[in-house]
Design a protein around this motif. Structure first.
Motif, PDB file in Angstrom:
ATOM      1  N   ASP A 127       0.938  -1.233  -0.110  1.00  0.00           N
ATOM      2  CA  ASP A 127       0.103  -0.068   0.079  1.00  0.00           C
ATOM      3  C   ASP A 127       1.003   1.100   0.020  1.00  0.00           C
ATOM      4  OD1 ASP A 127      -2.374  -1.530   0.215  1.00  0.00           O
ATOM      5  OD2 ASP A 127      -2.059  -1.522   2.363  1.00  0.00           O
ATOM      6  N   LEU A 128       0.644   2.115  -0.848  1.00  0.00           N
ATOM      7  CA  LEU A 128       1.332   3.340  -0.779  1.00  0.00           C
ATOM      8  C   LEU A 128       0.592   4.413  -0.045  1.00  0.00           C
ATOM      9  CD1 LEU A 128       2.589   3.073  -4.576  1.00  0.00           C
ATOM     10  CD2 LEU A 128       4.051   2.710  -2.321  1.00  0.00           C
ATOM     11  N   LEU A 129       0.784   5.099   0.965  1.00  0.00           N
ATOM     12  CA  LEU A 129       0.002   5.854   1.799  1.00  0.00           C
ATOM     13  C   LEU A 129       0.840   7.295   1.526  1.00  0.00           C
ATOM     14  CD1 LEU A 129      -0.999   3.431   4.762  1.00  0.00           C
ATOM     15  CD2 LEU A 129      -2.075   4.032   2.450  1.00  0.00           C
ATOM     16  N   PRO A 130       0.030   8.294   1.859  1.00  0.00           N
ATOM     17  CA  PRO A 130       0.619   9.737   1.691  1.00  0.00           C
ATOM     18  C   PRO A 130       1.817   9.916   1.863  1.00  0.00           C
ATOM     19  CG  PRO A 130      -1.885   9.781   2.646  1.00  0.00           C
ATOM     20  CD  PRO A 130      -1.354   8.361   2.770  1.00  0.00           C
ATOM     21  N   GLU A 131       2.252   9.692   3.181  1.00  0.00           N
ATOM     22  CA  GLU A 131       3.784  10.033   3.549  1.00  0.00           C
ATOM     23  C   GLU A 131       4.686   9.502   2.580  1.00  0.00           C
ATOM     24  OE1 GLU A 131       5.718  10.519   7.760  1.00  0.00           O
ATOM     25  OE2 GLU A 131       3.386  11.036   7.340  1.00  0.00           O
ATOM     26  N   ARG A 132       4.319   7.922   2.289  1.00  0.00           N
ATOM     27  CA  ARG A 132       5.654   7.396   1.341  1.00  0.00           C
ATOM     28  C   ARG A 132       5.446   7.832   0.256  1.00  0.00           C
ATOM     29  NH1 ARG A 132       5.417   1.087   1.288  1.00  0.00           N
ATOM     30  NH2 ARG A 132       7.143   1.571  -0.626  1.00  0.00           N
ATOM     31  N   LEU A 133       4.404   8.594  -0.321  1.00  0.00           N
ATOM     32  CA  LEU A 133       4.161   8.955  -1.630  1.00  0.00           C
ATOM     33  C   LEU A 133       4.910  10.177  -1.981  1.00  0.00           C
ATOM     34  CD1 LEU A 133       0.733   7.934  -2.823  1.00  0.00           C
ATOM     35  CD2 LEU A 133       2.765   7.327  -3.896  1.00  0.00           C
ATOM     36  N   GLU A 134       5.514  10.869  -1.133  1.00  0.00           N
ATOM     37  CA  GLU A 134       6.036  12.390  -1.382  1.00  0.00           C
ATOM     38  C   GLU A 134       7.260  12.013  -2.230  1.00  0.00           C
ATOM     39  OE1 GLU A 134       6.315  14.519   2.278  1.00  0.00           O
ATOM     40  OE2 GLU A 134       4.230  14.961   2.438  1.00  0.00           O
ATOM     41  N   ARG A 135       7.994  11.061  -1.807  1.00  0.00           N
ATOM     42  CA  ARG A 135       9.172  10.837  -2.995  1.00  0.00           C
ATOM     43  C   ARG A 135       8.888  10.426  -4.298  1.00  0.00           C
ATOM     44  NH1 ARG A 135      11.973   9.312   1.922  1.00  0.00           N
ATOM     45  NH2 ARG A 135      13.662  10.853   2.520  1.00  0.00           N
ATOM     46  N   TRP A 136       7.781   9.578  -4.204  1.00  0.00           N
ATOM     47  CA  TRP A 136       7.330   9.203  -5.642  1.00  0.00           C
ATOM     48  C   TRP A 136       6.936  10.312  -6.455  1.00  0.00           C
ATOM     49  CZ3 TRP A 136       5.644   3.883  -6.962  1.00  0.00           C
ATOM     50  CH2 TRP A 136       6.097   2.998  -6.271  1.00  0.00           C
ATOM     51  N   GLN A 137       6.177  11.144  -5.950  1.00  0.00           N
ATOM     52  CA  GLN A 137       5.567  12.313  -6.391  1.00  0.00           C
ATOM     53  C   GLN A 137       6.767  13.065  -7.022  1.00  0.00           C
ATOM     54  OE1 GLN A 137       2.756  13.367  -3.606  1.00  0.00           O
ATOM     55  NE2 GLN A 137       1.466  11.977  -4.471  1.00  0.00           N
TER      56      GLN A 137
END
Ligand code: HAM
Length: 414
Positions: free
Chosen positions: A3-13
């Protein structure tokens, strides 16, 4: 599968944003393709005897009995789409894509069953200029992201004909040393002997090191192609290592193959990989169209960013609105809209609460400023603006000027 939750996604973005802008800077245009394809597409392109097709695909029959698979990679689907749409007829096409891929591999650090790639594919250019451009573009991407310590490995696999001669030589060599091979490699001897070179088994390194080198079997044109690629990379100031044992796990490659690797992610250190696949369009029913591309693994790249302490794109709001009392709550919605009109990210307090409770939420939100509307502010027709991240006194700002005032303040910070 994660699961990719908001905090983890910051680097993805951040990766997605930077990659999109780098790809666009080189003229690549986005395509979005189905996640399901006919199983046969992958068997015909990636290869019947590759690990991916033999044991890693999620395959099933649908209600009509059609055999489908979740895509294990993006290249096959891109080629199918280009042939079907007729877009390869207009020759040069530069496309990019992003999305989830699925492989039933043994999960470990950096290896997942659903993982994400961003990939680029260029069609219609036979020469090494596009090979160099792709490598230069990937190097720019690492630079733009602030990533360090990535190593480039390159190799040439030659043409299918020259590779066949090499294959024979390898089979002869490894057959003579069969007692030194592990079970996997003995199995590969028949269908995919080049993959033996990829084995990480420490007991086999000596026999692999002494095996015939692919580079000694290249045809003249491939030698020249590879030489020109190296000259272009030298000229562009890109350092690389020629690795004759780099063979890749997908059958469609010819000539140039490359991988960007790092030492800091453990066993799964390849963050980006690709190569040329000039024969694939014809193999899948299209007109002869040379092609080359690469795909980067998002999970690995993001982990490397975190190792190197490169931040992501913050999704914290700039402003948190504190509204105490009915009148403030009603007025606050309109004031927040004015701030959003001015380009600010504003998170409004919901569910009421005391001033103290709302201040706590403002702190936790990560916002830089709190805008406070209470009974006093409503009576005076101003808002209290309180900096949350540094010790600066709060200020009273006329209600109609809050949006402009904060837009200017935040502009100075950025
Ligand atoms: P690939 O080497 O199979 O190539 O995958 C490319 C990248 O995807 C790998 O270097 C790695 O970073 C990431 N990756 C692969 N499998 C996993 C996994 N199970 N978990 C996490 N990350 C993974 C291809 O897929 C080709 N289609 C690349 C290409 C494009 N060649 C030409 N055009």
């Amino acid at each position: 599968m994660n699961d990719l939750l908001p905090e983890r996604l910051e680097r993805w973005q951040r990766v997605e944003r930077v990659a999109r802008s780098v790809f666009h800077a080189y003229g690549y245009r986005e395509v979005r393709l189905p996640i399901l394809e006919k199983t046969e597409l992958f068997a015909r392109s990636i290869g019947q005897h590759t690990d991916i097709v033999e044991k890693e695909m999620y395959s099933f029959a649908d209600r009509n009995g059609d055999k489908l698979s979740l895509r294990p990679e993006g290249t096959a689907g891109v080629v199918r789409a280009g042939i079907q749409s007729g877009d390869f007829r207009s020759q040069l096409q530069r496309w990019w894509y992003a999305g989830p891929m699925f492989r039933h591999e043994r999960p470990q650090r950096g290896r997942y069953r659903q993982f994400y790639q961003m990939g680029v594919e260029a069609f219609g250019v036979p020469g090494p200029d596009i090979d160099a451009e792709l490598v230069v573009m990937s190097a720019r991407l690492w630079r733009s992201l602030g990533l360090k310590d990535l190593n480039l490995e390159i190799n040439s696999l030659g043409t299918p004909q020259s590779r066949e001669v090499y294959r024979q030589a390898l089979v002869t060599y490894f057959s003579a040393h069969e007692s030194e091979l592990d079970a996997d490699s003995v199995r590969r001897l028949e269908h995919n002997p080049l993959r033996i070179l990829d084995s990480k088994n420490p007991d086999m390194q000596a026999v692999i090191q002494a095996a015939p080198s692919l580079l000694d079997f290249l045809d003249q044109e491939s030698v020249e192609h590879f030489g020109q690629l190296q000259a272009s990379l030298d000229n562009a100031g890109i350092t690389y290592n020629v690795n004759p044992r780099l063979v890749r796990g997908l059958d469609y490659y010819v000539r140039t193959v490359f991988e960007w690797t790092t030492q800091s992610l453990g066993a799964q250190g390849t963050v980006c990989a690709g190569g040329r696949y000039d024969g694939l369009v014809v193999q899948l029913g299209g007109k002869p169209t040379p092609a080359i591309g690469f795909a980067l693994g998002m999970e690995r790249l993001v982990e490397l960013m975190s190792e190197q302490q490169i931040p992501g794109d913050s999704t914290d709001p700039a402003v948190f609105m504190i509204m105490v009392g009915d009148a403030a709550q009603i007025r606050g919605i309109a004031v927040a809209e004015e701030m959003r009109d001015a380009g600010l990210q504003v998170q409004c307090n919901c569910n009421g609460g005391s001033f103290k409770a709302q201040m706590k939420r403002a702190d936790r939100s990560g916002a830089r400023y709190a805008v406070i509307l209470g009974d006093d502010e409503m009576a005076a027709n101003h808002a209290t603006v309180k900096p949350l991240r540094h010790e600066v006194p709060q200020q009273q700002i006329a209600m109609g000027s809050v949006a402009r005032y904060l837009a200017e303040k935040l502009d100075q910070i950025d």
